[in-house]
Write a protein that holds these residues in place. Structure first.
Motif, PDB file in Angstrom:
ATOM      1  N   ASN A  89     -29.073 -13.813  24.503  1.00  0.00           N
ATOM      2  CA  ASN A  89     -27.630 -14.039  24.494  1.00  0.00           C
ATOM      3  C   ASN A  89     -27.189 -14.792  25.744  1.00  0.00           C
ATOM      4  N   PHE A  90     -27.813 -14.493  26.896  1.00  0.00           N
ATOM      5  CA  PHE A  90     -27.492 -15.251  28.108  1.00  0.00           C
ATOM      6  C   PHE A  90     -28.020 -16.680  28.002  1.00  0.00           C
ATOM      7  N   ALA A 166     -25.013  -2.973  24.781  1.00  0.00           N
ATOM      8  CA  ALA A 166     -24.483  -3.494  23.521  1.00  0.00           C
ATOM      9  C   ALA A 166     -25.538  -4.195  22.677  1.00  0.00           C
ATOM     10  N   THR A 167     -26.387  -4.996  23.325  1.00  0.00           N
ATOM     11  CA  THR A 167     -27.383  -5.747  22.562  1.00  0.00           C
ATOM     12  C   THR A 167     -28.668  -4.952  22.329  1.00  0.00           C
ATOM     13  N   TYR A 326     -28.996 -13.275  18.416  1.00  0.00           N
ATOM     14  CA  TYR A 326     -28.421 -13.351  19.753  1.00  0.00           C
ATOM     15  C   TYR A 326     -27.339 -14.424  19.877  1.00  0.00           C
ATOM     16  N   ALA A 327     -27.287 -15.352  18.937  1.00  0.00           N
ATOM     17  CA  ALA A 327     -26.162 -16.287  18.938  1.00  0.00           C
ATOM     18  C   ALA A 327     -24.873 -15.522  18.648  1.00  0.00           C
ATOM     19  N   TRP A 328     -24.939 -14.572  17.697  1.00  0.00           N
ATOM     20  CA  TRP A 328     -23.767 -13.727  17.419  1.00  0.00           C
ATOM     21  C   TRP A 328     -23.415 -12.899  18.651  1.00  0.00           C
ATOM     22  N   TRP A 329     -24.443 -12.354  19.290  1.00  0.00           N
ATOM     23  CA  TRP A 329     -24.186 -11.509  20.456  1.00  0.00           C
ATOM     24  C   TRP A 329     -23.625 -12.305  21.635  1.00  0.00           C
ATOM     25  N   ALA A 330     -24.011 -13.564  21.768  1.00  0.00           N
ATOM     26  CA  ALA A 330     -23.466 -14.383  22.852  1.00  0.00           C
ATOM     27  C   ALA A 330     -21.951 -14.506  22.726  1.00  0.00           C
ATOM     28  N   TYR A 333     -20.597 -10.221  22.949  1.00  0.00           N
ATOM     29  CA  TYR A 333     -21.147  -9.240  23.879  1.00  0.00           C
ATOM     30  C   TYR A 333     -20.067  -8.533  24.699  1.00  0.00           C
ATOM     31  N   ASP A 334     -19.173  -9.281  25.306  1.00  0.00           N
ATOM     32  CA  ASP A 334     -18.188  -8.678  26.215  1.00  0.00           C
ATOM     33  C   ASP A 334     -17.282  -7.695  25.477  1.00  0.00           C
TER      34      ASP A 334
END
Length: 346
Positions: A89-90, A166-167, A326-330, A333-334
């Motif tokens: 995600n980062f 979260a992730t 992880y594209a969704w999580w990017a 995430y916050d």
């Protein structure tokens, strides 16, 4: 293994750069940044030093990966890191914001890598799985083999351990337990996931480090945990009464990125290309840690007793529920992190 750091928090970083044993003959250098500890030591020994010795490059190290420091280096134009292990995600965010170098695919061949694990700025460095980890003394016979059973505290009593992150695939597991089909997981229905988590909230114990995860399940304090497969593998190797259940596991991975303006970006890409092209180096790391390689060709180099504990094995791969998106999580995430922290504190 780490899996405790977040993108929005300034983290402690080792300030001194320790030279590895692979000292090059010239002035070329590569500063490698990973999560530290024995895992980083193993990865560098197995998969960086052999390249460095052949290439005549001096390898230096820093740790742990620190997203705030990564960004600060790039934005100040004072970059000392060359290649950094990060969570995907980062990596997505860094690429989108221009904090990471775009990879030259003429140098780094990504054709043999899983498409889901590659972006314009990143390639995978390892694979791991979120499994159902269980205590074999508490559950000597039947144990949960699905996330629905993991959430069934009547049939399988005891505390449940989750990573407070979260992730960490807690929400994916909750939705699978609630009947969502794997192919329909994303975009995640976070409201529905929290409703499912509410049903076992009194039985949830949160961990924040891999050591805590191992202690919880091995001691029986939480005889069931949503686990990082390598942590269960290493605890079992040490004789602890733990095992991985591979059915419905969620596949995850870490990535390598090059900070924008890295002084040795060319060497970083050369090493990344070498790593992709040397399955035996990937396997050397996997054999020591229980975390999977990034190419299928590495499977033939992995010890038989280790292969059965990797998400890479054909048998385990067939039991996978989904790859974490992880594209969704990017993008989320916050917001989800804020909700998780509020929910956990209630």
């Amino acid at each position: 293994m780490r899996r405790v750091l977040t993108a929005g928090v300034t983290l402690m970083t080792v300030s001194a750069l320790a030279a590895c044993g692979a000292a090059g003959s010239g002035d070329e250098q590569l500063t490698v940044v990973m999560w530290g500890g024995a895992d980083q030591k193993t990865h560098v020994e197995e998969a960086v030093e052999p390249w460095a010795e052949d290439a005549g490059v001096t390898v230096k190290q820093d740790s742990p990966s620190d997203y705030a420091k990564f960004r600060a280096q790039v934005e100040s134009g004072n970059v000392s890191w060359d290649v950094v292990e990060v969570e995907p995600n980062f990596a997505h965010t860094a690429c989108e914001k221009g904090w990471a170098e775009k990879l030259d695919t003429e140098v780094v061949d990504t054709s043999e890598l899983k498409a889901e694990e590659v972006t314009d700025c990143a390639i995978p460095v390892l694979e791991y799985a979120f499994t159902i980890g269980y205590n074999t003394e508490t559950f000597p016979g039947d144990h949960p083999t699905t996330w629905a059973e993991f959430f069934d505290t009547e049939k399988f009593p005891g505390k449940r351990g989750f990573w407070k992150y979260a992730t960490g695939a807690m929400f994916e597991a909750a939705l699978l337990a609630d009947g969502v089909a794997p192919e329909d997981l994303y975009p995640l229905d976070i409201d529905r996931a929290f409703e499912k988590l509410d049903t076992i909230k009194d039985d949830i114990v949160f961990y924040e480090t891999g050591e805590q995860q191992q202690q919880l399940v091995a001691s029986g304090e939480a005889p069931l945990v949503q686990a990082w497969n390598g942590r269960i593998f290493s605890a079992a190797q040490e004789g602890q009464p733990v095992a991985n259940e591979w059915n419905e596991h969620l596949l995850s991975y870490d990535q390598l990125v090059i900070p924008k303006g890295a002084p040795n970006a060319d060497q970083a890409m050369d090493w990344m290309a070498w790593y992709v092209d040397h399955p035996e180096a990937q396997a050397g790391y996997a054999n020591e840690t229980g975390y999977g390689p990034i190419t299928e060709d590495a499977v033939e180099h992995i010890d038989e007793d280790v292969l059965s504990e990797l998400p890479t094995s054909p048998e385990n791969a067939a039991k996978r529920a989904a790859i974490v998106d992880y594209a969704w999580w990017a993008d989320n995430y916050d917001e989800v992190t804020e909700r998780l922290n509020e929910w956990a504190a209630q």
